[in-house]
Design a protein around this motif. Structure first.
Motif, mmCIF file in Angstrom:
data_model
loop_
_atom_site.group_PDB
_atom_site.id
_atom_site.type_symbol
_atom_site.label_atom_id
_atom_site.label_comp_id
_atom_site.label_asym_id
_atom_site.label_seq_id
_atom_site.Cartn_x
_atom_site.Cartn_y
_atom_site.Cartn_z
ATOM 1 N N SER A 33 41.713 58.794 5.305
ATOM 2 C CA SER A 33 42.528 59.628 6.174
ATOM 3 C C SER A 33 43.964 59.107 6.140
ATOM 4 O O SER A 33 44.234 58.029 5.624
ATOM 5 C CB SER A 33 41.994 59.578 7.588
ATOM 6 N N GLN A 78 44.526 55.634 7.592
ATOM 7 C CA GLN A 78 43.947 54.599 6.739
ATOM 8 C C GLN A 78 44.805 54.386 5.506
ATOM 9 O O GLN A 78 45.025 53.262 5.076
ATOM 10 C CB GLN A 78 42.536 55.005 6.317
ATOM 11 N N ASP A 83 49.339 61.891 12.841
ATOM 12 C CA ASP A 83 49.041 62.460 14.140
ATOM 13 C C ASP A 83 49.371 61.473 15.254
ATOM 14 O O ASP A 83 49.319 60.264 15.053
ATOM 15 C CB ASP A 83 47.532 62.741 14.203
ATOM 16 N N VAL A 84 49.667 62.014 16.414
ATOM 17 C CA VAL A 84 50.059 61.157 17.528
ATOM 18 C C VAL A 84 49.062 60.026 17.743
ATOM 19 O O VAL A 84 49.426 58.854 17.835
ATOM 20 C CB VAL A 84 50.163 61.985 18.822
ATOM 21 N N SER A 85 47.783 60.371 17.777
ATOM 22 C CA SER A 85 46.787 59.344 18.106
ATOM 23 C C SER A 85 46.683 58.314 16.995
ATOM 24 O O SER A 85 46.298 57.180 17.223
ATOM 25 C CB SER A 85 45.435 59.991 18.363
ATOM 26 N N ILE A 86 47.023 58.697 15.798
ATOM 27 C CA ILE A 86 46.943 57.782 14.664
ATOM 28 C C ILE A 86 48.207 56.929 14.586
ATOM 29 O O ILE A 86 48.173 55.778 14.155
ATOM 30 C CB ILE A 86 46.749 58.561 13.353
ATOM 31 N N ALA A 144 49.812 55.519 16.842
ATOM 32 C CA ALA A 144 49.680 54.308 17.647
ATOM 33 C C ALA A 144 48.926 53.229 16.891
ATOM 34 O O ALA A 144 49.278 52.053 16.960
ATOM 35 C CB ALA A 144 48.963 54.633 18.955
ATOM 36 N N GLN A 145 47.914 53.634 16.121
ATOM 37 C CA GLN A 145 47.167 52.642 15.333
ATOM 38 C C GLN A 145 48.109 51.878 14.423
ATOM 39 O O GLN A 145 48.073 50.653 14.330
ATOM 40 C CB GLN A 145 46.117 53.329 14.437
ATOM 41 N N ASN A 169 50.799 49.727 16.338
ATOM 42 C CA ASN A 169 50.177 48.527 16.879
ATOM 43 C C ASN A 169 49.924 47.504 15.787
ATOM 44 O O ASN A 169 50.184 46.315 15.957
ATOM 45 C CB ASN A 169 48.864 48.857 17.578
ATOM 46 N N LEU A 192 62.690 59.037 18.476
ATOM 47 C CA LEU A 192 63.433 58.012 19.219
ATOM 48 C C LEU A 192 62.556 57.205 20.152
ATOM 49 O O LEU A 192 62.784 56.010 20.337
ATOM 50 C CB LEU A 192 64.588 58.649 19.991
ATOM 51 N N SER A 193 61.555 57.837 20.730
ATOM 52 C CA SER A 193 60.752 57.066 21.669
ATOM 53 C C SER A 193 59.959 55.998 20.938
ATOM 54 O O SER A 193 59.799 54.883 21.442
ATOM 55 C CB SER A 193 59.845 57.987 22.483
ATOM 56 N N MET A 194 59.495 56.311 19.758
ATOM 57 C CA MET A 194 58.750 55.310 19.004
ATOM 58 C C MET A 194 59.684 54.180 18.560
ATOM 59 O O MET A 194 59.322 53.008 18.602
ATOM 60 C CB MET A 194 58.065 55.966 17.804
ATOM 61 N N ALA A 247 57.596 63.496 27.379
ATOM 62 C CA ALA A 247 56.249 63.945 27.710
ATOM 63 C C ALA A 247 55.964 63.699 29.188
ATOM 64 O O ALA A 247 55.031 62.993 29.553
ATOM 65 C CB ALA A 247 55.238 63.222 26.823
ATOM 66 N N SER A 304 48.852 57.154 23.819
ATOM 67 C CA SER A 304 49.265 56.661 22.505
ATOM 68 C C SER A 304 50.739 56.970 22.256
ATOM 69 O O SER A 304 51.295 56.592 21.246
ATOM 70 C CB SER A 304 48.399 57.275 21.400
ATOM 71 N N PRO A 308 54.609 56.413 23.165
ATOM 72 C CA PRO A 308 55.513 55.532 23.899
ATOM 73 C C PRO A 308 56.362 56.358 24.858
ATOM 74 O O PRO A 308 56.611 57.539 24.617
ATOM 75 C CB PRO A 308 56.379 54.920 22.809
ATOM 76 N N LEU A 332 59.854 57.124 26.759
ATOM 77 C CA LEU A 332 61.270 56.867 26.572
ATOM 78 C C LEU A 332 61.878 56.221 27.816
ATOM 79 O O LEU A 332 62.793 55.421 27.743
ATOM 80 C CB LEU A 332 61.976 58.188 26.268
ATOM 81 N N ALA A 378 45.891 52.880 21.139
ATOM 82 C CA ALA A 378 45.564 53.632 19.935
ATOM 83 C C ALA A 378 44.155 54.172 20.036
ATOM 84 O O ALA A 378 43.265 53.487 20.514
ATOM 85 C CB ALA A 378 45.690 52.731 18.721
#
Ligand SMILES: Nc1ncnc2c1ncn2[C@@H]1O[C@H](COP(=O)(O)OP(=O)(O)OP(=O)(O)O)[C@@H](O)[C@H]1O
Ligand SMILES: Nc1ncnc2c1ncn2[C@@H]1O[C@H](COP(=O)(O)OP(=O)(O)OP(=O)(O)O)[C@@H](O)[C@H]1O
Ligand SMILES: [Mg+2]
Ligand SMILES: [Mg+2]
Lengths: 331, 537, 310, 339, 335
Positions: free
Chosen positions: A156, A159, A186-189, A191-192, A195, A215-217, A261, D258, D260, D262, D271
């Motif tokens: 995926s 991965q 994807d958003v949920s990925i 973060a993986q 991290n 920008l938030s990331m 968000a 998941s 962040p 701002l 995650a």
């Protein structure tokens, strides 16, 4: 976080021009200056086409700089390099790419992809050592041994991105340029991967140049953030400063444009909506590049290119509004 | 009528009444290259000139007839000077044909600046000074006004020869090279002269009325021809068709009245249209050069005999060619020319000089092997690559290979241009070639084998043969002796087998039953339709 | 755009010059003689003929002479045709080949595009399968076999069309079909691929989302876009068809340039070979140029910028 | 309640290469007049397929609506023929696609592309349609519209193209506008322009919007109600505040945590491990079970029913079953619990 | 679903132990991109059948000429132009040995049956046809191999190094392409000794252009792909990049293009034979056989039929196989 002050990388007045036709020169990066400290993460944000990737690729010498200096760990790597020097540089500086689909050779097995750097730099003395190292890398990025004999298309996106990270880590670099490593995920990925990158930084003392337009990331991962606009660096400061009190009008509008968000904040937010699109880097505006969209544009902005200066401590900006000399003159 | 053997006796079906529409339609493989007698070297051009213009004589049914010459010329006592009186005949622009036109035409053929291509005929027949005028090293070179031709007045032409006229003198005068040419028309049209129907003048049985380059052309009856009453056809139409299959289809659909048949189609038409099929023997002889100049093995007589005996001529003419060709073991063809006694040249040795059959070939080969001390032999067989020779090449190569065990033959089929070069440079062991006559005399087949002749690309040389031909060449006064010399020469030559004669070509065609008196003579016009006619159908 | 065209014309001239020079040089390498009846001539006579036609000059001199004449529009005279000017021949014959080629192209292209569209729309269905098979069969039957069969059947057996000729419309039918089916098959395959490609594009969905009828979507949006790349194939194909029609010209006795060319080659008719080659090359080069320009005209994406689409 | 549109038990299958991809597996959804419904969820969770089903644009083959109904103003669109759908599309329901660079026909003038729908649905003359097209371009904020109607898409920047796409969609004042990731391909500054525009337009026209995105920021900005999709199913739906401040499904938790923040400090992102399910072999139970940190044995083989949490919120999760152990949402969702 | 609720017991509501990497497990065996393509190719019926037919034709091309012990030049005019006859299959009109209702074998008193008949020189057409197939295939093979080599190397260099090199090389291609195919080939054949080599060179002279273009395009596309950049940042040499990354990834395209250039080489040889520039007798090729037979098309159509069928089959099968391979390698279709 302890203050990181030892300079690992110094970029001085870096320029990269592309000849797109006989008479047109595309100024993708037009004189950016910044330092990266050992162990930190420097984020680089900006709109599409502003030259983030070009900056990264020029530093790692995928492109030869048109002008400027790149000093890596005290050594000038911006000039002409012979093959050996390039090779040595490549061992210490690595890159993670954006597209998890395009960045892995579909015809190679994962183990060969990861071991490519090991092979090039002859880091393994025997095939056994090589495969052991591959296993180690796989486990480091949260995959397992069985994955070594598989092909990229069986994985995926997240991965695959981890395989890309493993490949970069395999040569044990100090500095990693991550060019939008998560924007295709994807958003949920995402973060993986983020991290994982953070964990690795802690464990191995890595230094990152983290390029993104989310920008938030960037804020989340970076110690300091640089904001680019049309080939120039507009502002550079610690991430708290950039987000907390941005100096450059562009940074301000960029931040206000990001939808958050959180419905409550969204309902009450004041926006600075920028008019129009980014001008073409082939024929950029004179003076300050941002003046065509800047709500505070002055006459001088069209004439003089703003100086890149430290407006506050550790807070660099290129804007006439914050240039003491100009301000006093204007007043 | 030696040409169309099946012509007589066949009157069935169609009536003999003339049809109201006298039109004959043909397909032909090539466009007319040129109408200029100076440049014409091919059969199509020659045929077009033959049919639309006139010389002193005209060939019909293999015999010459007086055309613009009003009968026999006055012959001087030494038989070297001939004075012709001209008939009244107009060019197609209405002006009369004069003796001066002849002189101009003949001069032009001997003027290097006019780039004549085929003027050596003047030397062959022995027109006074022709040989010298054409020889670059001679002091007379290019001085065409020294040629032995003179207009005594508008209607009287005097021709002078170096020696008494050879027997083919009158027949060769029917060739385009000896035709009258109008100087003013040549000058006026410059480089366009004779390149289209209206840059040319006509004086023959037909005029060229319509010439669409690449498509075809049409002849119309020339009402002003002195012998117009003998011309029955009103129009003759030629279409350029390169594909045999297409031509056959045209014939089947009645779009053309005649079509020549290649081997494949002969069998088919034999089954379906036997009554329309005709066949005639032509004067082309085909043979293999044996190169004994650069291939020492081929100097061996037994080997040459073996090669001669190895090839089954019957199989060749019946299965491969299948078009009325006759297997040959001789050099001068049948039915081509008769001697002073009126008998055909071939009647002395009707079957030629066979070296034997396939089994004898092996004997010769064995002898040759012993004499030469060889076991095997590799032969390079040079030939042309046209589709018509493909089958023959393979057949010949296979026959030699099959009947002379140990001999291998590689075929080297080349386009004509390159074939010529390789042949002249002796880069071959065997080379397939053919010869069509330049004039109606055995000499045209025999003098090429003399030692010095450039056409003799065999390296064979025989003093006796050379002297026999030399005396025939000069001894034109005694016709019978000359004839006997020629007969002896052929016999002598064939005793040494410097070549492998293969066949005398034939022509097989189908023509619609209503077509009459169309012929394919062995000397003269290729297709003679001057007296042909159409019956009611 | 103007600059671009000028630059292209510059390239065209260079290409053409190279072709002319190459053909000239290869003529000099051709073995043999242009004089068909050379076997009847003595070496002296042959030399004399060569002298008449300037073939005894050193090659560079001949080359300069040729180029000089060439610039002045004189391609020399044909050896096999009594030195008639080659230019005249080409001018007579070429239009015929051109007409045959263009008619075949029009026939083949229109049918091919239609077939391609249909099978692109019905991709994977029976109709598509049938069409694909058909086109492959047409591509694989040599055109001369096809022509011979057509001629035998339609001209000899049922006699609808004349056996040969190039005069009335009826004479054009069989030759045009013989060449056209090959064109049709190639174009159909190409068009199908393009059609399938285009039908997968987002803007097709946009058009559907507007509520346009299926036929409007296909007609107004899909076909035009699918056809644009076809132009790039049609150009070289036209040139190839015009140059490659010689066999068909022979079978239907069409007075085109092709059969002439083969004759010229077999007889070492240097001026004719060179003239024809140059004409073919010019045709080819110009067609490709026109196609490029045309592409710019019909594709708005490059119309303005003057570059090529990426 | 009288819904503008109501989808019940929609199932869509794609038949490809010997496998059946169950892209949408029985979803229920309502849309009211003038509201904005956001559908969020992982890539491949069936968001686009759902919207295409509404438009009747599922490519067939390989796609097929195997069951369910889509009631639009009381009429079932699933049963409609293509001909009937053509009358609905562009007129009552229209759609904006993700990538403005490819959504416009490159060889047709902008004006013409806008006019097509007008001519078809409103029977306008060419001239009137062009007038209206210019108006529409003005409406979506394209300067100099009289000139630009006659230009081609490649002469427009990405943001402007997306405006054109919106103009096309809004041409006939549709009752429903489906926007499938309308800003994903755009830069943030341009995205802000487009979001503003959409909000303005909705206020003016009262069109109901189905907004598909996976950017929760965009959702927070524009939506009134949210449906969260996972593995071809809607796992949770609720009002904007319910979903953001009181989410009940672990996937929603994961989604929120998941990201962040701002405006707040996040030490570590939460995650969601693993990857989404392969819909050619959809799991028997809860699609999220394999990645769910709270997964119970029951989750693996049994699909949970919806639990009505409020009049507007429901979620499908076994944790909401009274037999399940009590679980608190992770603190990382940041804003959680404030509602 | 409601019904199943009955089975749901309280004990199911305990934490499931899914293990750490449960979600990261990849099901099924490892499949390389090659195997994946192969698998897809094999499931494509048309392409697979085509491959089998090609294999059969190749098999017959190898053993066919030795079936009856004739050699290709075994002439005997007494058995010329016999129609096909297969003992035991005489009931099939095509193999009855009859032509226009006449038993030609009886007429010519020939006992042996010739499966494909004989030609005008009485040579066995079965032998010659398969020999011709062999030659045609060899021509196609040589031409294609060389085409691949030249085209790949040329296009590869041009595309990979880019810049001035590319510019010059593209100009050269433009000039070569500016000369029509036919002209090139005829000039070449005239200058060279006719035969297999000349034909091969002639086909080569132009056919590699399309391969070069395709490979160049691939190179241009691939060399900026991120996996290549990744390799460069790892310090890989040009050689490594070319051989490990670029070539393996363009090989799909190369194979597909090859599939299309094989039939075009066969076709072109046939065309050359037709205009009299093909293989030299007594050798045969499919093209020369068709050409020879073409003269007889109206009289003995069977002489064209079998070579015609084989050439058509070859062309059709190579084309379908090419299409199949294209689909098999199409990354869009890969899952
Ligand atoms: N190899 C190249 N040749 C010519 N122009 C280039 C090249 N690479 C980048 N550019 C141009 O340089 C400018 C900066 O590009 P760059 O990729 O660095 O932007 P970016 O900030 O990374 O954008 P994105 O967010 O889209 O990745 C763009 O206008 C781009 O078109
Ligand atoms: N045309 C199609 N053919 C085959 N499968 C399809 C097709 N369209 C969608 N699918 C499958 O349906 C599933 C749902 O796809 P869908 O496009 O609805 O996802 P999405 O939620 O819109 O994702 P994204 O956020 O990536 O757009 C996916 O597994 C996809 O592979
Ligand atoms: Mg970038
Ligand atoms: Mg989607």
């Amino acid at each position: 976080m302890a203050a990181k002050t030892e300079k690992l990388l110094q970029v001085k007045n870096l320029k990269k021009y592309f000849n797109v036709s006989r008479k047109d020169v595309l100024k993708a990066v037009d004189g950016v200056t910044f330092d990266v400290y050992k162990g930190e993460t420097l984020g680089l944000v900006g709109e599409s086409g502003c030259g983030k990737s070009t900056t990264g690729r020029t530093i790692i010498r995928l492109y030869d700089p048109t002008e400027g200096e790149v000093i890596f760990d005290g050594q000038d790597v911006g000039g002409k390099l012979n093959r050996n020097e390039k090779k040595n540089l490549s061992k210490r500086m690595q890159m993670i790419f954006q597209d998890p689909y395009a960045s892995l050779n579909p015809r190679m097995m994962v183990k060969d992809i990861i071991a490519e750097g090991i092979d090039i730099h002859h880091l393994a003395k025997s095939p056994k050592e090589r495969i052991e190292r591959v296993y180690e890398m796989l486990e480091t990025v949260g995959l397992n041994r069985e994955h070594a004999n598989r092909y990229p298309h069986e994985f995926s996106g997240g991965q695959r991105q981890r395989i890309g990270i493993a490949r970069a880590l395999a040569v044990d670099p100090d500095f990693i340029i991550a060019d939008e490593p998560i924007s295709a995920l994807d958003v949920s990925i995402q973060a993986q991967v983020v991290n994982l990158m953070q964990e690795l930084q802690e464990k191995q003392g890595l230094t990152y140049l983290f390029i993104a337009h989310d920008l938030s990331m960037v804020k989340h991962i970076s110690d300091r953030v640089g904001v680019m606009y049309l080939g120039n660096m507009a502002e550079l400061a610690s991430s708290d400063d950039v987000y907390g009190h941005p100096l450059h009008p562009y940074t301000q509008s960029l931040l206000s444009a990001i939808p958050v968000a959180d419905p409550k904040i969204e309902r009450t937010r004041e926006r600075i909506i920028l008019e129009g699109d980014v001008p073409s880097p082939i024929d950029p505006p004179s003076g300050c590049r941002f003046r065509t969209r800047c709500p505070f544009a002055m006459d001088i902005c069209a004439k003089v290119r703003p100086k890149w200066h430290e407006a506050e401590k550790n807070h660099w900006v290129a804007c006439h509004l914050h240039d003491e000399e100009i301000k006093t003159e204007n007043v | 009528g030696s040409s169309s053997s099946s012509d007589s006796g066949k009157k069935s079906g169609a009536s003999n009444k003339l049809a109201s529409k006298q039109e004959l339609k043909f397909a032909i493989t090539a466009d007319i290259p040129t109408l200029d007698p100076n440049l014409a070297t091919d059969t199509t051009s020659t045929n077009a000139i033959d049919m639309t213009q006139s010389g002193l004589t005209r060939m019909h049914n293999n015999k010459f007839e007086w055309d613009l010459a009003k009968g026999e010329p006055k012959v001087s006592a030494d038989k070297k000077t001939y004075t012709f009186t001209l008939r009244d005949q107009k060019w197609s622009d209405g002006k009369p044909v004069t003796a001066q036109d002849f002189v101009y035409g003949w001069h032009r053929q001997n003027d290097p600046n006019a780039k004549p291509a085929y003027n050596f005929l003047f030397a062959s027949v022995g027109i006074k000074n022709a040989a010298k005028i054409q020889n670059q090293d001679d002091s007379l070179y290019g001085k065409y006004d020294q040629l032995g031709v003179k207009a005594l007045d508008d209607k009287t032409l005097q021709v002078t020869l170096d020696q008494p006229a050879p027997p083919f003198f009158y027949s060769i005068l029917s060739q385009p090279q000896f035709f009258p040419v109008r100087e003013d028309v040549v000058k006026k049209n410059g480089s366009k002269y004779a390149t289209s129907a209206d840059t040319m003048l006509y004086s023959g049985p037909f005029v060229l009325s319509d010439w669409k380059k690449g498509t075809g052309w049409t002849y119309k009856k020339n009402k002003d021809y002195w012998n117009a009453k003998a011309t029955k056809l009103e129009t003759v139409d030629f279409k350029v068709v390169k594909e045999q299959g297409t031509a056959i289809n045209l014939y089947k659909t009645g779009s053309i009245d005649e079509v020549g048949l290649s081997a494949e189609y002969v069998d088919q038409f034999k089954k379906t249209n036997a009554s329309e099929m005709k066949s005639a023997l032509e004067s082309g002889t085909f043979f293999l050069y044996i190169n004994q100049k650069t291939n020492k093995n081929l100097k061996n007589l037994n080997l040459r005999k073996a090669l001669n005996a190895a090839i089954d001529r019957d199989g060749l003419v019946n299965s491969i060619l299948n078009n009325g060709s006759a297997g040959s073991d001789y050099i001068v063809p049948k039915n081509f020319v008769a001697g002073p006694d009126g008998k055909d040249f071939r009647s002395a040795d009707p079957d030629g000089f066979s070296a034997g059959s396939a089994s004898e070939a092996k004997d010769y080969w064995n002898k040759a092997k012993k004499e030469l001390g060889i076991k095997t032999l590799k032969l390079n067989f040079l030939s042309q690559d046209s589709s018509s020779t493909q089958q023959l090449n393979q057949y010949v190569a296979n026959q030699i290979k099959k009947n002379l065990p140990g001999v291998t033959v590689t075929i080297n089929a080349q386009p004509w241009a390159n074939y010529l070069k390789l042949n002249q440079e002796f880069k071959f062991d065997l080379a397939f070639s053919g010869w069509f006559p330049d004039y109606q005399d055995p000499m045209t087949y025999l003098d090429m084998w003399t030692s010095k002749n450039p056409q003799n690309t065999t390296g064979w040389s025989n003093k006796k043969f050379d002297s026999l031909l030399q005396s025939a060449l000069t001894g034109t006064a005694d016709q019978q002796k000359r004839w006997d010399n020629l007969l002896a020469a052929e016999k002598l030559m064939m005793s040494e087998y410097p070549i492998v004669p293969l066949y005398q070509s034939g022509h097989t065609w189908v023509e619609k039953p209503y077509v009459k008196d169309l012929s394919f003579p062995s000397y003269g016009p290729e297709i003679d339709f001057a007296r042909a006619y159409i019956t009611q159908h | 755009m103007g600059r671009y065209i000028l630059k292209r014309i510059g390239y065209m001239i260079v290409t053409f010059y190279v072709v002319v020079t190459l053909t000239f040089l290869s003529m000099k390498m051709l073995p043999g003689t242009p004089f068909k009846f050379a076997n009847r001539l003595s070496p002296e006579q042959l030399n004399q003929l060569k002298h008449y036609y300037g073939l005894d000059q050193p090659v560079p001199v001949q080359y300069l002479q040729y180029m000089w004449n060439f610039i002045h529009g004189d391609l020399g005279g044909s050896f096999q045709y009594g030195m008639q000017p080659v230019t005249e021949f080409l001018m007579q014959r070429f239009p015929v080949s051109m007409q045959l080629g263009i008619e075949s192209m029009i026939f083949g292209t229109i049918l091919g595009i239609l077939l391609g569209i249909i099978s692109g729309i019905y991709r994977g269905r029976f109709l598509d399968w049938g069409m694909v098979t058909l086109t492959v069969v047409f591509i694989s039957i040599p055109s001369f076999i096809f022509a011979a069969i057509l001629q035998y059947f339609f001209s000899v057996q049922i006699r609808i069309f004349p056996v040969i000729g190039w005069s009335g419309p009826m004479t054009h039918v069989l030759p045009v079909i013989s060449i056209g089916v090959g064109v049709m098959a190639s174009i159909a395959r190409f068009m199908r691929t393009e059609m399938v490609e285009v039908l997968n594009q987002d803007y097709i969905v946009t058009a559907q989302a507007k509520g346009l009828s299926t036929s409007a979507v296909i007609y107004k949006h899909a076909i035009r876009n699918a056809m644009i790349p076809i132009v790039t194939v049609i150009g070289p194909m036209t040139a190839a068809v015009v140059t490659g029609s010689l066999v068909i010209e022979n079978i239907f006795a069409i007075p085109g340039i092709g059969s002439q060319f083969i004759d010229a080659i077999v007889t070492n008719d240097y001026p004719m070979i060179m003239g024809t080659t140059e004409l073919y090359a010019a045709l080819f080069i110009v067609t490709i140029f026109i196609v490029d320009i045309l592409y710019g005209v019909i594709d708005p994406r490059i119309r303005v910028s003057g570059g090529k689409p990426s | 309640m009288d819904h503008l549109m109501k989808i019940t038990d929609l199932n869509v299958v794609f038949h490809i290469f010997g496998a059946d991809v169950h892209a949408v597996r029985g979803i229920d959804l309502e849309l009211n007049k003038g509201e904005t419904l956001a559908i969020v969820g992982e890539s491949g969770s069936g968001k686009s397929v759902t919207s295409k089903s509404i438009m009747g644009l599922i490519p067939n083959p390989p796609g097929e609506i195997t069951s369910g109904e889509i009631l639009f103003e009381g009429k079932d669109l699933v049963q409609y023929s293509q001909k009937q759908m053509q009358k609905i599309r562009g007129k009552d329901i229209s759609m904006i696609f993700q990538d403005p660079m490819t959504a416009l026909n490159p060889t047709m003038k902008i004006g013409k592309q806008i006019m097509e729908g007008l001519i078809k649905h409103q029977g306008l003359s060419k001239h009137d349609a062009k007038e209206r097209a210019i108006e529409l371009l003005q409406l979506v904020g394209i300067p100099n519209p009289e000139k630009r109607v006659d230009e081609y898409p490649h002469q427009f920047s990405g943001g402007m193209r997306q405006r054109v796409v919106i103009a096309i969609a809004l041409a006939c004042n549709p009752k429903i506008l489906i926007a499938d990731e309308p800003t994903t391909a755009l830069d943030v500054t341009i995205q802000a322009q487009i979001l503003d525009l959409m909000r303005d337009l909705q206020e003016k026209t009262g069109t109901a919007i189905i907004l598909i995105t996976h950017d929760l920021g965009v959702v927070a900005n524009l939506a009134k109600r949210v449906a969260v999709m996972y593995g071809g199913k809607i796992v949770e739906t609720g009002t904007l505040d319910e979903i953001f401040y009181n989410p009940k499904h672990p996937y929603t938790w994961g989604l929120l945590s998941s990201m962040p923040k701002l405006h707040a400090k996040t030490d570590k992102l939460l995650a969601i491990p693993g990857t989404p399910p392969d819909l050619s072999h959809p799991p028997k139970g809860c699609p999220f079970a394999a990645r769910c940190p709270y997964a119970m044995k029951v989750c693996i083989d049994h699909m949970p029913e919806y639990t009505e949490l409020s009049k507007t919120q429901k979620a499908a999760c076994w944790l909401l079953d009274e037999r399940a152990p009590k679980v608190d949402p992770p603190s990382t969702i940041g804003v959680g619990g404030e509602a | 679903m409601t019904s199943s609720n009955h089975d749901i017991t309280k004990d199911l509501f305990t934490l499931a132990d899914l293990g750490d990497t449960a979600a990261d497990k990849i099901a099924g065996e490892s499949v390389s991109a090659w195997k994946d393509a192969l698998r897809r190719f094999v499931t494509n019926k048309g392409a697979f059948i085509s491959m089998i037919i090609i294999a059969l034709i190749v098999f017959f091309a190898i053993v066919g000429p030795h079936f009856f012990g004739y050699d290709i030049d075994n002439q005997d005019v007494s058995r010329a132009n016999l129609p096909p006859k297969i003992s035991g299959l005489e009931w099939i009109p095509a193999f009855s040995g009859h032509e226009n209702g006449v038993d030609v074998y009886k007429e010519k008193n020939v006992k042996t049956a010739y499966w494909f008949g004989t030609d005008q020189l009485g040579r066995d057409l079965w032998t010659r046809t398969w020999h011709g197939t062999q030659i045609s295939l060899i021509i196609a093979l040589i031409a294609t191999l060389a085409d691949v080599l030249i085209g790949v190397v040329y296009g590869g260099i041009s595309g990979y190094f880019g810049g001035m090199t590319d510019n010059v090389m593209q100009r050269i291609i433009e000039i070569i392409a500016g000369i029509p195919n036919l002209v090139w080939i005829i000039l070449l054949i005239l200058i060279m000794q006719p035969g297999l080599l000349a034909i091969t060179v002639a086909i080569l002279a132009t056919s590699w252009l399309s391969m070069a273009r395709i490979v160049r395009g691939e190179m241009l596309k691939l060399k900026n792909q991120e996996f290549v950049l990744a390799s460069r940042t790892l310090g890989a040499s040009d050689r490594r990049i070319i051989f490990r990354h670029l070539i393996p990834n363009s090989i799909g395209m190369i194979i597909i293009n090859t599939m299309f250039s094989v039939p075009s080489a066969i076709f072109f040889e046939a065309f050359l034979s037709f205009i009299g520039l093909g293989i030299r007798s007594p050798q045969s090729s499919l093209g020369s056989l068709i050409n020879d037979g073409y003269q007889m098309l109206q009289i003995h159509p069977y002489q064209t039929l079998y070579p015609g069928i084989i050439i058509s089959l070859l062309l059709i099968c190579f084309n379908i196989m090419g299409d199949g391979l294209r689909d098999a390698f199409d990354p869009k279709l890969r899952r």
